[in-house]
Design a protein around this motif. Sequence first.
Motif, PDB file in Angstrom:
ATOM      1  N   GLN A 188      54.147  36.954   8.297  1.00 35.01           N
ATOM      2  CA  GLN A 188      54.285  35.976   9.381  1.00 35.01           C
ATOM      3  C   GLN A 188      54.115  34.561   8.850  1.00 35.01           C
ATOM      4  OE1 GLN A 188      51.375  37.199  12.264  1.00 35.01           O
ATOM      5  NE2 GLN A 188      52.771  38.610  13.327  1.00 35.01           N
ATOM      6  N   THR A 189      53.152  34.373   7.967  1.00 36.12           N
ATOM      7  CA  THR A 189      52.959  33.060   7.344  1.00 36.12           C
ATOM      8  C   THR A 189      54.160  32.684   6.498  1.00 36.12           C
ATOM      9  OG1 THR A 189      50.553  33.355   7.335  1.00 36.12           O
ATOM     10  CG2 THR A 189      51.469  31.740   5.792  1.00 36.12           C
ATOM     11  N   MET A 190      54.668  33.624   5.705  1.00 30.64           N
ATOM     12  CA  MET A 190      55.863  33.364   4.900  1.00 30.64           C
ATOM     13  C   MET A 190      57.063  33.022   5.781  1.00 30.64           C
ATOM     14  SD  MET A 190      55.721  36.420   2.079  1.00 30.64           S
ATOM     15  CE  MET A 190      54.489  36.488   0.780  1.00 30.64           C
ATOM     16  N   ARG A 191      57.196  33.743   6.878  1.00 23.95           N
ATOM     17  CA  ARG A 191      58.338  33.515   7.775  1.00 23.95           C
ATOM     18  C   ARG A 191      58.284  32.112   8.376  1.00 23.95           C
ATOM     19  NH1 ARG A 191      57.272  37.407  10.860  1.00 23.95           N
ATOM     20  NH2 ARG A 191      58.383  38.948   9.594  1.00 23.95           N
ATOM     21  N   HIS A 192      57.093  31.664   8.734  1.00 27.45           N
ATOM     22  CA  HIS A 192      56.971  30.317   9.297  1.00 27.45           C
ATOM     23  C   HIS A 192      57.309  29.258   8.251  1.00 27.45           C
ATOM     24  CE1 HIS A 192      55.495  26.929  11.602  1.00 27.45           C
ATOM     25  NE2 HIS A 192      54.769  26.574  10.548  1.00 27.45           N
ATOM     26  N   ILE A 193      56.819  29.444   7.032  1.00 20.88           N
ATOM     27  CA  ILE A 193      57.125  28.477   5.969  1.00 20.88           C
ATOM     28  C   ILE A 193      58.625  28.414   5.722  1.00 20.88           C
ATOM     29  CG2 ILE A 193      56.832  27.987   3.507  1.00 20.88           C
ATOM     30  CD1 ILE A 193      54.047  29.291   3.729  1.00 20.88           C
ATOM     31  N   HIS A 194      59.259  29.575   5.663  1.00 20.50           N
ATOM     32  CA  HIS A 194      60.707  29.628   5.399  1.00 20.50           C
ATOM     33  C   HIS A 194      61.493  28.946   6.519  1.00 20.50           C
ATOM     34  CE1 HIS A 194      64.527  30.944   3.936  1.00 20.50           C
ATOM     35  NE2 HIS A 194      64.700  31.864   4.872  1.00 20.50           N
ATOM     36  N   ALA A 195      61.146  29.261   7.780  1.00 21.57           N
ATOM     37  CA  ALA A 195      61.867  28.669   8.901  1.00 21.57           C
ATOM     38  C   ALA A 195      61.668  27.160   8.952  1.00 21.57           C
ATOM     39  CB  ALA A 195      61.414  29.317  10.213  1.00 21.57           C
ATOM     40  N   ARG A 196      60.432  26.724   8.735  1.00 15.91           N
ATOM     41  CA  ARG A 196      60.164  25.276   8.783  1.00 15.91           C
ATOM     42  C   ARG A 196      60.835  24.552   7.631  1.00 15.91           C
ATOM     43  NH1 ARG A 196      60.311  20.899   9.132  1.00 15.91           N
ATOM     44  NH2 ARG A 196      58.768  19.316   9.771  1.00 15.91           N
ATOM     45  N   ARG A 197      60.924  25.197   6.473  1.00 15.43           N
ATOM     46  CA  ARG A 197      61.591  24.574   5.322  1.00 15.43           C
ATOM     47  C   ARG A 197      63.090  24.434   5.587  1.00 15.43           C
ATOM     48  NH1 ARG A 197      63.556  26.311   0.085  1.00 15.43           N
ATOM     49  NH2 ARG A 197      63.279  24.596  -1.399  1.00 15.43           N
ATOM     50  N   GLU A 198      63.702  25.455   6.174  1.00 16.15           N
ATOM     51  CA  GLU A 198      65.125  25.365   6.502  1.00 16.15           C
ATOM     52  C   GLU A 198      65.375  24.267   7.524  1.00 16.15           C
ATOM     53  OE1 GLU A 198      66.267  29.332   7.683  1.00 16.15           O
ATOM     54  OE2 GLU A 198      67.150  29.681   5.693  1.00 16.15           O
ATOM     55  N   GLN A 199      64.471  24.129   8.492  1.00 13.12           N
ATOM     56  CA  GLN A 199      64.600  23.061   9.482  1.00 13.12           C
ATOM     57  C   GLN A 199      64.532  21.695   8.811  1.00 13.12           C
ATOM     58  OE1 GLN A 199      61.576  23.144  12.546  1.00 13.12           O
ATOM     59  NE2 GLN A 199      62.025  21.061  13.201  1.00 13.12           N
ATOM     60  N   ALA A 200      63.578  21.534   7.891  1.00 11.72           N
ATOM     61  CA  ALA A 200      63.431  20.250   7.196  1.00 11.72           C
ATOM     62  C   ALA A 200      64.667  19.927   6.360  1.00 11.72           C
ATOM     63  CB  ALA A 200      62.186  20.272   6.314  1.00 11.72           C
ATOM     64  N   GLU A 201      65.239  20.930   5.698  1.00 13.97           N
ATOM     65  CA  GLU A 201      66.446  20.699   4.898  1.00 13.97           C
ATOM     66  C   GLU A 201      67.609  20.287   5.784  1.00 13.97           C
ATOM     67  OE1 GLU A 201      66.989  24.296   2.745  1.00 13.97           O
ATOM     68  OE2 GLU A 201      65.595  23.732   1.131  1.00 13.97           O
ATOM     69  N   GLU A 202      67.713  20.880   6.973  1.00 11.16           N
ATOM     70  CA  GLU A 202      68.769  20.499   7.907  1.00 11.16           C
ATOM     71  C   GLU A 202      68.570  19.060   8.383  1.00 11.16           C
ATOM     72  OE1 GLU A 202      72.143  20.633  10.132  1.00 11.16           O
ATOM     73  OE2 GLU A 202      71.436  22.163   8.712  1.00 11.16           O
ATOM     74  N   GLU A 203      67.332  18.686   8.655  1.00 13.68           N
ATOM     75  CA  GLU A 203      67.048  17.313   9.075  1.00 13.68           C
ATOM     76  C   GLU A 203      67.348  16.318   7.964  1.00 13.68           C
ATOM     77  OE1 GLU A 203      62.988  17.586  10.183  1.00 13.68           O
ATOM     78  OE2 GLU A 203      63.384  18.505  12.149  1.00 13.68           O
ATOM     79  N   ARG A 204      67.074  16.715   6.706  1.00 19.00           N
ATOM     80  CA  ARG A 204      67.342  15.834   5.562  1.00 19.00           C
ATOM     81  C   ARG A 204      68.839  15.624   5.360  1.00 19.00           C
ATOM     82  NH1 ARG A 204      63.747  12.756   2.739  1.00 19.00           N
ATOM     83  NH2 ARG A 204      64.698  13.333   0.753  1.00 19.00           N
ATOM     84  N   PRO A 211      61.210  13.682   6.808  1.00 17.80           N
ATOM     85  CA  PRO A 211      60.184  14.160   5.869  1.00 17.80           C
ATOM     86  C   PRO A 211      60.573  15.490   5.239  1.00 17.80           C
ATOM     87  CG  PRO A 211      59.470  14.508   8.134  1.00 17.80           C
ATOM     88  CD  PRO A 211      60.744  13.699   8.214  1.00 17.80           C
ATOM     89  N   THR A 212      60.137  15.703   4.015  1.00 17.22           N
ATOM     90  CA  THR A 212      60.356  16.984   3.356  1.00 17.22           C
ATOM     91  C   THR A 212      59.260  17.960   3.753  1.00 17.22           C
ATOM     92  OG1 THR A 212      59.080  16.292   1.421  1.00 17.22           O
ATOM     93  CG2 THR A 212      61.461  15.878   1.369  1.00 17.22           C
ATOM     94  N   PHE A 213      59.557  19.242   3.589  1.00 14.67           N
ATOM     95  CA  PHE A 213      58.567  20.286   3.858  1.00 14.67           C
ATOM     96  C   PHE A 213      58.653  21.305   2.726  1.00 14.67           C
ATOM     97  CE2 PHE A 213      56.988  24.280   5.555  1.00 14.67           C
ATOM     98  CZ  PHE A 213      55.840  23.889   6.230  1.00 14.67           C
ATOM     99  N   VAL A 214      57.613  21.376   1.933  1.00 13.80           N
ATOM    100  CA  VAL A 214      57.537  22.306   0.796  1.00 13.80           C
ATOM    101  C   VAL A 214      58.848  22.279   0.003  1.00 13.80           C
ATOM    102  CG1 VAL A 214      56.755  24.583   0.075  1.00 13.80           C
ATOM    103  CG2 VAL A 214      56.175  23.759   2.332  1.00 13.80           C
ATOM    104  N   PRO A 215      59.228  21.140  -0.581  1.00 14.91           N
ATOM    105  CA  PRO A 215      60.532  21.040  -1.241  1.00 14.91           C
ATOM    106  C   PRO A 215      60.730  22.009  -2.403  1.00 14.91           C
ATOM    107  CG  PRO A 215      59.127  19.153  -1.774  1.00 14.91           C
ATOM    108  CD  PRO A 215      58.456  19.888  -0.659  1.00 14.91           C
ATOM    109  N   ALA A 216      59.657  22.479  -3.027  1.00 19.43           N
ATOM    110  CA  ALA A 216      59.785  23.429  -4.139  1.00 19.43           C
ATOM    111  C   ALA A 216      59.685  24.880  -3.677  1.00 19.43           C
ATOM    112  CB  ALA A 216      58.713  23.154  -5.193  1.00 19.43           C
ATOM    113  N   GLY A 217      59.662  25.131  -2.364  1.00 20.98           N
ATOM    114  CA  GLY A 217      59.678  26.492  -1.842  1.00 20.98           C
ATOM    115  C   GLY A 217      58.324  27.173  -1.884  1.00 20.98           C
ATOM    116  N   GLN A 218      58.359  28.505  -1.727  1.00 22.61           N
ATOM    117  CA  GLN A 218      57.115  29.282  -1.693  1.00 22.61           C
ATOM    118  C   GLN A 218      57.184  30.443  -2.672  1.00 22.61           C
ATOM    119  OE1 GLN A 218      56.308  31.680   1.836  1.00 22.61           O
ATOM    120  NE2 GLN A 218      58.425  31.425   2.568  1.00 22.61           N
ATOM    121  N   THR A 219      56.008  30.896  -3.111  1.00 24.63           N
ATOM    122  CA  THR A 219      55.900  32.010  -4.045  1.00 24.63           C
ATOM    123  C   THR A 219      54.827  32.962  -3.547  1.00 24.63           C
ATOM    124  OG1 THR A 219      54.250  30.854  -5.397  1.00 24.63           O
ATOM    125  CG2 THR A 219      56.557  30.548  -6.009  1.00 24.63           C
ATOM    126  N   THR A 220      54.683  34.083  -4.261  1.00 29.10           N
ATOM    127  CA  THR A 220      53.606  35.029  -3.954  1.00 29.10           C
ATOM    128  C   THR A 220      53.231  35.760  -5.230  1.00 29.10           C
ATOM    129  OG1 THR A 220      52.859  36.700  -2.362  1.00 29.10           O
ATOM    130  CG2 THR A 220      55.005  37.058  -3.384  1.00 29.10           C
TER     131      THR A 220
END
Length: 445
Positions: A188-204, A211-220
Amino acid sequence: MDLRAKLTILADAAKYDASCSSSGSRRKGDRNGLGNSEGIGICHSYTPDGRCVSLLKILFTNHCIYDCQYCINRVSSDTPRARFVPSEVVALTLDFYRRNYIEGLFLSSGVIRSADYTMEQMAEVARSLREDHGFRGYIHLKAVPGASPELIERAGLHADRLSANLELPTQPDLDRLAPDKQIVTVEQTMRHIHARREQAEEERRGSQRAPTFVPAGQTTQLIVGATASPDAAYLAAADRLYKNHGLRRVYYSAYSPIPRPDARLPAKSPPLWREHRLYQADWLMRHYGFSASELTTPDAPDLPLDHDPKLAWALRHRALFPLDLNTAAREALLRVPGLGVHSVDRILAARRVRPLRVDDLARLGASVRKVRPFVTALGPNPEAHTLDRVDLQARLVPARQLDLFAAPTPRVVTPDPAASRLLVPVPDALPGALPTAGPALGRLT
């Protein structure tokens, strides 16, 4: 406790987290701030031009309310404890940066009080560095699974990368060793990060001022060998995370025995070769078009240790070979042992000019020894018809590598003093080469 003592404890405690990632951010410096994350790798990573760069890698605290049996910082452990406050982490980061010791910060933490409280403390560190001190270097924060979306949002607006660690590949594994954790909560946390990052890229795309949101993505990170789960379970989990949550990388960390371990844990670490093979298989999934289900079989759910997973797949699918170098599609060529992405691209470019011979492969950067039994080309290639020979594996796997697995005890090699005086060029890493340090990135062809 003074700051030096805290740093000693919390820097040592952070060494178990392997999900420190290279850059992917493009946060340029300016004359009003400190640092620049443009075009550099982080956490003792090597950049394309050979530079090694580093970051301050610490825990915010090693206090934790969870009792994960594989973790030295679990609540039932008697390890020495320490805790920073946000201002101390900020001061350490700026001081180390000004001394030219680091180029960024990797901040993880045990869970104190609650997921929200822990995430709030780490988000405050990133906010203060960015807004109060104009820090433009790299920041990687641990995303605490279960923290509120608002706190993840606050952290992601200031961090270059977030990582929510899954740790074990299946829920039964977590139930056995980490009963406080749920895969659904992590995802669920990963899904929120992914969705919010895609939203930020669309806004950019609409405005560069967005503003950028986690521009280098996420890892585990996944811990290998703490349970009996086979490699197939790790690859299936990684494949799911890549497809569903757009992860940049999955890191595999061989289980390391801890003091006074629980009886449910293994007595020793798994072979480092196992971790290395998982990295190679992961590379095949991300860059070569393989699916997780192709790399293992129900009868053999673990990757072979004595040769790389691409060669293992080819040996199981001999009927698909040999391929014609001059007519085969790119997707098919990528599955030939000895051919990497760059080699295949060179083959496709060269064959537009003239038909290729097998001997041309050496000039195109391919491993002729490994490729020859799996391809045909202009001119004779007797080895293309030897795929059914029982000694094929022995001919394709380096003898020194087979010896490593056949030897009953480790071999002791006495260094030759004269050899150190020879200036011998070091070749590129072999597909089967064992990494000497850090996550195995072994180039797989």
